[in-house]
Design a protein around this motif. Sequence first.
Motif, mmCIF file in Angstrom:
data_model
loop_
_atom_site.group_PDB
_atom_site.id
_atom_site.type_symbol
_atom_site.label_atom_id
_atom_site.label_comp_id
_atom_site.label_asym_id
_atom_site.label_seq_id
_atom_site.Cartn_x
_atom_site.Cartn_y
_atom_site.Cartn_z
ATOM 1 N N PRO A 128 0.789 -1.236 0.000
ATOM 2 C CA PRO A 128 0.000 0.000 0.000
ATOM 3 C C PRO A 128 0.822 1.288 0.000
ATOM 4 O O PRO A 128 0.438 2.260 -0.646
ATOM 5 C CB PRO A 128 -0.839 -0.125 1.277
ATOM 6 N N LEU A 129 1.953 1.309 0.712
ATOM 7 C CA LEU A 129 2.769 2.521 0.731
ATOM 8 C C LEU A 129 3.396 2.789 -0.620
ATOM 9 O O LEU A 129 3.447 3.929 -1.093
ATOM 10 C CB LEU A 129 3.864 2.407 1.793
ATOM 11 N N VAL A 130 3.895 1.737 -1.263
ATOM 12 C CA VAL A 130 4.492 1.896 -2.588
ATOM 13 C C VAL A 130 3.423 2.321 -3.588
ATOM 14 O O VAL A 130 3.651 3.203 -4.436
ATOM 15 C CB VAL A 130 5.182 0.598 -3.033
ATOM 16 N N ALA A 131 2.242 1.717 -3.490
ATOM 17 C CA ALA A 131 1.139 2.104 -4.372
ATOM 18 C C ALA A 131 0.745 3.562 -4.173
ATOM 19 O O ALA A 131 0.423 4.268 -5.132
ATOM 20 C CB ALA A 131 -0.067 1.194 -4.124
ATOM 21 N N ALA A 132 0.801 4.029 -2.920
ATOM 22 C CA ALA A 132 0.479 5.435 -2.638
ATOM 23 C C ALA A 132 1.490 6.365 -3.287
ATOM 24 O O ALA A 132 1.133 7.394 -3.874
ATOM 25 C CB ALA A 132 0.420 5.663 -1.125
ATOM 26 N N LEU A 133 2.783 6.027 -3.183
ATOM 27 C CA LEU A 133 3.814 6.824 -3.850
ATOM 28 C C LEU A 133 3.587 6.870 -5.352
ATOM 29 O O LEU A 133 3.720 7.921 -5.994
ATOM 30 C CB LEU A 133 5.201 6.238 -3.576
ATOM 31 N N LEU A 134 3.257 5.720 -5.915
ATOM 32 C CA LEU A 134 3.048 5.630 -7.357
ATOM 33 C C LEU A 134 1.826 6.435 -7.791
ATOM 34 O O LEU A 134 1.859 7.173 -8.788
ATOM 35 C CB LEU A 134 2.896 4.159 -7.749
ATOM 36 N N GLU A 135 0.742 6.316 -7.036
ATOM 37 C CA GLU A 135 -0.470 7.081 -7.325
ATOM 38 C C GLU A 135 -0.189 8.581 -7.289
ATOM 39 O O GLU A 135 -0.626 9.345 -8.171
ATOM 40 C CB GLU A 135 -1.554 6.729 -6.310
ATOM 41 N N ASP A 136 0.558 9.014 -6.277
ATOM 42 C CA ASP A 136 0.895 10.425 -6.134
ATOM 43 C C ASP A 136 1.769 10.902 -7.292
ATOM 44 O O ASP A 136 1.550 11.987 -7.854
ATOM 45 C CB ASP A 136 1.610 10.637 -4.799
ATOM 46 N N GLY A 137 2.760 10.078 -7.677
ATOM 47 C CA GLY A 137 3.634 10.451 -8.784
ATOM 48 C C GLY A 137 2.898 10.542 -10.098
ATOM 49 O O GLY A 137 3.147 11.450 -10.915
ATOM 50 N N LEU A 138 1.979 9.629 -10.333
ATOM 51 C CA LEU A 138 1.176 9.667 -11.566
ATOM 52 C C LEU A 138 0.288 10.905 -11.603
ATOM 53 O O LEU A 138 0.135 11.544 -12.652
ATOM 54 C CB LEU A 138 0.323 8.398 -11.671
ATOM 55 N N ALA A 139 -0.296 11.256 -10.453
ATOM 56 C CA ALA A 139 -1.177 12.421 -10.397
ATOM 57 C C ALA A 139 -0.407 13.705 -10.688
ATOM 58 O O ALA A 139 -0.881 14.581 -11.422
ATOM 59 C CB ALA A 139 -1.856 12.499 -9.028
ATOM 60 N N ARG A 140 0.792 13.833 -10.123
ATOM 61 C CA ARG A 140 1.593 15.032 -10.388
ATOM 62 C C ARG A 140 2.054 15.080 -11.836
ATOM 63 O O ARG A 140 2.051 16.130 -12.474
ATOM 64 C CB ARG A 140 2.792 15.081 -9.430
ATOM 65 N N ALA A 141 2.452 13.935 -12.374
ATOM 66 C CA ALA A 141 2.917 13.889 -13.764
ATOM 67 C C ALA A 141 1.801 14.196 -14.757
ATOM 68 O O ALA A 141 2.045 14.755 -15.828
ATOM 69 C CB ALA A 141 3.518 12.520 -14.061
ATOM 70 N N ALA A 142 0.571 13.840 -14.390
ATOM 71 C CA ALA A 142 -0.558 14.081 -15.290
ATOM 72 C C ALA A 142 -0.775 15.565 -15.545
ATOM 73 O O ALA A 142 -1.366 15.953 -16.573
ATOM 74 C CB ALA A 142 -1.828 13.463 -14.703
ATOM 75 N N GLU A 143 -0.289 16.416 -14.647
ATOM 76 C CA GLU A 143 -0.454 17.855 -14.794
ATOM 77 C C GLU A 143 0.630 18.491 -15.659
ATOM 78 O O GLU A 143 0.561 19.683 -15.964
ATOM 79 C CB GLU A 143 -0.458 18.514 -13.412
#
Length: 260
Positions: A128-143
């Motif tokens: 879950p922690l790694v998935a959270a980092l990945l989710e956050d990175g994808l969200a920032r990159a999408a912008e």
Amino acid sequence: MVEQLADGGIRVEALTADYQAKAQAWAQRLDLPLVDDNAGFAVQVGAGGLQIQQLGPQAPGPVRVDFVEGAAAHRRVFGGGSGQMIAKAVGIAQGVRPQVLDATAGLGKDAFVLASLGCQMTLIERQPLVAALLEDGLARAAEDAEVGPIVSRMHLLTGNAIERMRNWQGEPPQVIYLDPMFPHRDKSALVKKEMRVFRPLVGDDLDAPALLEAALALASHRVVVKRPRKAPIIDGPKPSHSLEGKSSRYDIYPKKALKA
């Protein structure tokens, strides 16, 4: 829920007061405390997004996912394009951009390389922690104007990859890519700060044979397994061939040819 560690817990903290509300939201979502004086790790929330920081003396720097700058950006520009070994391993060729499931996504580095080359990517991360980092990175990159179209080809799923593959709904992925955590004990293998931080959190993928079995049952065209160059193959069927680099290799299990 994130499992606590035997050698110290995990807490969530805001790096500045402005991010206290976001820290509270992540703490609730991950079922982690905001206060734990004995914590060995901190999930930190700040202007740069989400990161994990090991605590204590001689701890390495924070680990976060950044697809816009740093190593990911350098590899996107200078990494060698479709001539890279990973591209050849998954079957990228002229007119061929397979649909790929990365069932051991981690920080998403390999998936981002394949997405930048035009592959539609599905990612599974079970920690879950790694998935959270990945989710956050994808969200920032999408912008980001340049990187946004690339990460739009990356769809993140969470949970146990073996179970998800066994219960897959819809069209199966053409290629399944596996990079299970190998049980290294050589200190030189732990130099990278990501490994020093993730070993206590993630552990080794002792279920790699079951992971390979599920992948071979699901993939329509091929399975690719990334391994340290000198590591043994995963128990089970033997790959038809391998592509070998300086530090790693790709074991390839073909089922049928990929065509344009």
